[in-house]
Design an enzyme around this catalytic site. Structure first.
Site, PDB file in Angstrom:
ATOM      1  CD  GLU A 148       7.934   3.206  -4.016  1.00 45.89           C
ATOM      2  OE1 GLU A 148       8.092   2.441  -3.018  1.00 45.89           O
ATOM      3  OE2 GLU A 148       7.459   2.807  -5.095  1.00 45.89           O
ATOM      4  CG  PHE A 188      -3.829  -1.729 -10.669  1.00 38.04           C
ATOM      5  CD1 PHE A 188      -3.832  -2.634  -9.620  1.00 38.04           C
ATOM      6  CD2 PHE A 188      -2.632  -1.478 -11.331  1.00 38.04           C
ATOM      7  CE1 PHE A 188      -2.666  -3.282  -9.242  1.00 38.04           C
ATOM      8  CE2 PHE A 188      -1.458  -2.132 -10.949  1.00 38.04           C
ATOM      9  CZ  PHE A 188      -1.482  -3.036  -9.907  1.00 38.04           C
ATOM     10  CD  GLN A 189       0.482  -0.047  -8.832  1.00 38.04           C
ATOM     11  OE1 GLN A 189       0.948   0.624  -9.744  1.00 38.04           O
ATOM     12  NE2 GLN A 189       1.213  -0.917  -8.137  1.00 38.04           N
ATOM     13  CE  LYS A 211       0.960   5.275 -18.327  1.00 40.67           C
ATOM     14  NZ  LYS A 211       0.722   3.819 -18.260  1.00 40.67           N
ATOM     15  CG  MET A 231      14.722   6.526  23.550  1.00 36.92           C
ATOM     16  SD  MET A 231      15.851   7.159  24.818  1.00 36.92           S
ATOM     17  CE  MET A 231      16.899   8.250  23.833  1.00 36.92           C
TER      18      MET A 231
END
Lengths: 555, 161
Positions: free
Chosen positions: A47, A109-110, A159, A467
């Protein structure tokens, strides 16, 4: 129509034909609606890759980038990308799946509170709790991404909202009370600026990402040339004023050329245009441009006076301010200032260190600039190679130099280059990356291969986190704590595994030819350039120091 | 210095998170924050008392103005501010101190909300100063619990400029 279908319907109505994303459990209804919608979806491999790609698309095209992710980990994987876009004011619409409204707050969940998490790193955000709120929210969100000061906006869609029945009518762009995206400049503020500019002997435009529009770039060029105004461009402003122009002074601040900073030090008027007076540019606030009055033109009032006191505040839309300014100004030639600028550039040029044995990174980037002649979209990652690119790439137009500035996000480059290559611009896309940042999102090589995107990758491979290593060398007695990669894969072989043509070079004599071959090749390609590990980005003004406190190296 | 900042916001879920989040994110010193409905049910008023120098306070207003849900930000000058605050205070005592406490409560003009065997809960509504006076007056006894609403304010006449 279901909520999911309504989202797709909304995309079509808005002319959104390309989205980036990654599916998951709570966003399946939306993916189902996308399945045969005709909207092109780029499947990233993470993602974070998806959102940086949307970011690169937005930076290159000027349009809002759209990214879709699922709930929980999918949504939290967007966090860095949102913060990155927020810092650099990049328009992104992020749509995340969420557990059904009936399960919200139960640690399902999630489930993750991405609404709460994303508040400080978005321009605005929504959690949709009623089906009837979905399209009004999307409409408002999309409008917010690109109006006024652009930024990322997140819409979290449970959902059951995606599957609920939704009225498909899309509200007209909403008026939000108290939100004024295009404030008209105040006449007296512009007059004061015009007067100050007329009296100034040594003026400098300091241009940032807020000026990233073609018409603004044209107006700027006209104004600067008509009145001999020197121009420094921040990292986000690079290309808005053509590098290499006689009045161009390049990047100001920490790693800018000495001539840029000395000019700022000598200037009697600094006019900030859509720029943040970032700490990497200003350094010590009390010692920035000590002889100059500071003018600041910005549409975001909260930026004016945020870091340093401003003598001439001008709030308003930059384009409108410049138009008004042009009307109020009669051109004044400043031959002495112009001469001084040329003199400074001649006296303190950026130089490429010579080496017969090892490849110097500056030579690679300089060769890339010569091979692309300002006609490419250069994307960078973050670190030494980024600063060398800012120094040695000659950008001639807006939106041709894409770099994570404010957040300094390693891993930005590769996915952003993917997005840029899908932006509809014809210019070739070249990514300059370090070996560290490249490994932070290298899974996106698969995305490049899957869609056969013609992204050219140049890895400035010094085998270390250059760096940080440089700071350790200068300020921590060369104690290279965890900055040396004692193992790196062979990136050229890695590219081969992904089916991407590649080459690895170590000999300074090979640089020009290899860069030329990469640029002229058709599809994607990777060039792994092994460079001198201890090369440093110079000049350097240590953090928080005055404009001319250049760090002197012992070597 | 302290400043009273009155913010009108769209009455949307999460608006308090946006406002409170900004305060922590920008490291502002907020002494109190109070939110409640206005004459328009779609609009909520949030009153903040913020401390800092002039430059910081200017920034605070501008940053709040930038929030999408914010409709209007008013810094109410002290000379024009009509302010009020409410506090509930539970003070506990031993039986022999009860009379002393009761006369003090009457003297301070506090409203008694409940009296138990060994404690009383009183209410004060008034200026921040009168709330402070009540608290200071009760301080020699044991203040068991306290709830202050934080300051709410309107300019004289209800609106600025």
């Amino acid at each position: 129509m279901t909520g999911a279908q309504a989202i797709v319907h909304f995309f079509k109505e808005m002319g959104i034909d390309l989205v980036f994303g990654y599916p998951g459990g709570q966003i399946i209804p939306l993916y189902d609606a996308l399945y045969d919608s005709g909207i092109k979806h780029i499947l990233a491999r993470h993602e974070q890759g998806a959102i940086h790609a949307a970011d690169g698309f937005a930076r290159a095209s000027g349009k809002t980038g759209v990214v879709i992710a699922t709930s929980g980990p999918g949504a939290t994987n967007l966090v860095t990308g949102l913060a990155n876009a927020h810092m650099d004011s990049v328009p992104i619409l992020a749509i995340t799946g969420q557990v059904p409204t009936t399960s919200l707050g139960t640690d399902s969940f999630q489930e993750a509170d991405i609404y709460g998490i994303s508040i400080p790193i978005t321009k605005y955000n929504y959690l949709i709790k009623e089906p009837s709120d979905l399209l009004p929210a999307l409409s408002e969100a999309y409008y917010l991404t690109s109006s006024g000061r652009p930024g990322p906006v997140l819409v979290d869609v449970p959902k059951d909202i995606q599957t609920a029945h939704v009225d498909p009518s899309i509200p007209k762009p909403v008026s939000i009370p108290g939100y004024n995206p295009q404030p008209a400049p105040k006449a007296e503020q512009v007059s004061a600026l015009a007067e100050a500019l007329t009296r100034s002997l040594r003026p400098i435009f300091y241009v940032g990402g807020g000026a990233n529009m073609n018409n603004v770039a044209e107006a700027l060029l006209k104004l600067a040339e008509a009145s001999d105004i020197g121009v420094v461009t921040s990292l986000q402003g690079k290309g808005i004023f053509p590098d290499g122009h006689s009045l161009s002074l390049g990047l100001p601040g920490m790693h800018g050329p000495k001539y840029a900073n000395i000019a700022i030090n000598e200037a009697d008027l600094i006019i900030g245009l859509g720029v943040r007076f970032d700490d990497r540019v200003v350094g010590d606030v009390r010692r920035f441009a000590p002889l100059a009055r500071i003018a600041h033109v910005d549409l975001d009032l909260a930026e004016i006076g945020k870091r340093l006191s401003v003598d001439l505040p001008v709030s308003g839309d930059l384009k409108l301010v410049l138009e008004e300014l042009e009307r109020k100004l009669s051109p004044i030639k400043r031959p002495e200032w112009k001469k001084r600028i040329l003199e400074l550039k001649k006296e303190y040029p950026l130089t490429i260190p010579k080496s017969l044995k090892e490849i110097k990174p500056q030579a690679v980037i300089s060769a890339l600039s010569a091979a692309t002649k300002g006609g490419a979209i250069i994307v960078t990652d973050v670190g030494q190679h980024q600063m060398w690119s800012a120094q040695f790439i000659e950008s001639k137009k807006p939106r041709r130099f894409l770099s994570s500035g404010g957040l300094g996000t390693m891993g930005f480059g590769l996915p952003a280059a993917i997005g840029a290559s899908l932006s509809g611009r014809k210019d070739p896309v070249v990514l300059v990356s370090g070996d560290g940042g490249f490994q932070m999102n290298l899974q996106e090589l698969a995305t490049i291969r899957q869609y056969n995107l013609p992204v050219k990758i140049v890895i400035i491979n010094n085998g270390c986190l250059g760096m940080v290593r440089q700071w350790q060398q200068f300020f921590f007695q060369r104690r290279y704590s965890q900055t040396i990669f004692e193992y790196n894969p062979d990136f050229s072989k890695l590219a081969e595994v992904y089916g991407i043509p590649s080459q690895r070079i170590e000999d300074p004599n090979e640089v020009e030819r290899a860069i030329g071959a990469l640029i002229s090749s058709k599809g994607p390609g990777l060039l792994d350039v092994i460079v001198d590990m201890e090369e440093n980005v110079l000049p350097m003004i240590p953090a928080g120091r005055g404009q001319t406190d250049f760090y002197e190296t012992d070597s | 210095m302290k400043k009273i900042i009155s913010i009108l916001v769209r009455n949307k879920p999460g608006v308090l998170s946006h406002v409170a989040g900004l305060v922590t994110r920008r490291a502002y010193n907020v002494e109190s924050i109070a939110a409640g409905p206005t004459e328009n049910h779609q609009i909520t008023r949030i009153t903040l008392v913020v401390s800092g120098d002039e430059k910081v306070l200017e920034q605070v207003s501008r940053q709040f103005e930038k929030l999408i849900d914010v409709i209007k930000v008013d810094a109410i000058p002290h000379e024009l501010a009509l302010t009020g605050e409410l506090a509930l205070i539970t003070v506990s005592f031993t039986p022999e101190k009860k009379t002393e406490i009761m006369s003090l409560i009457a003297l301070l003009g506090l409203t008694i909300k409940s009296i138990e065997r060994d404690s009383a809960t009183v209410m004060i509504a008034g200026s921040a100063q009168s709330v402070d006076t009540a608290i200071n007056g009760l301080a020699p006894f044991h203040i068991k619990a306290m709830a202050r609403t934080g300051l709410v304010a309107l300019p004289i006449g209800g609106v600025t400029d």
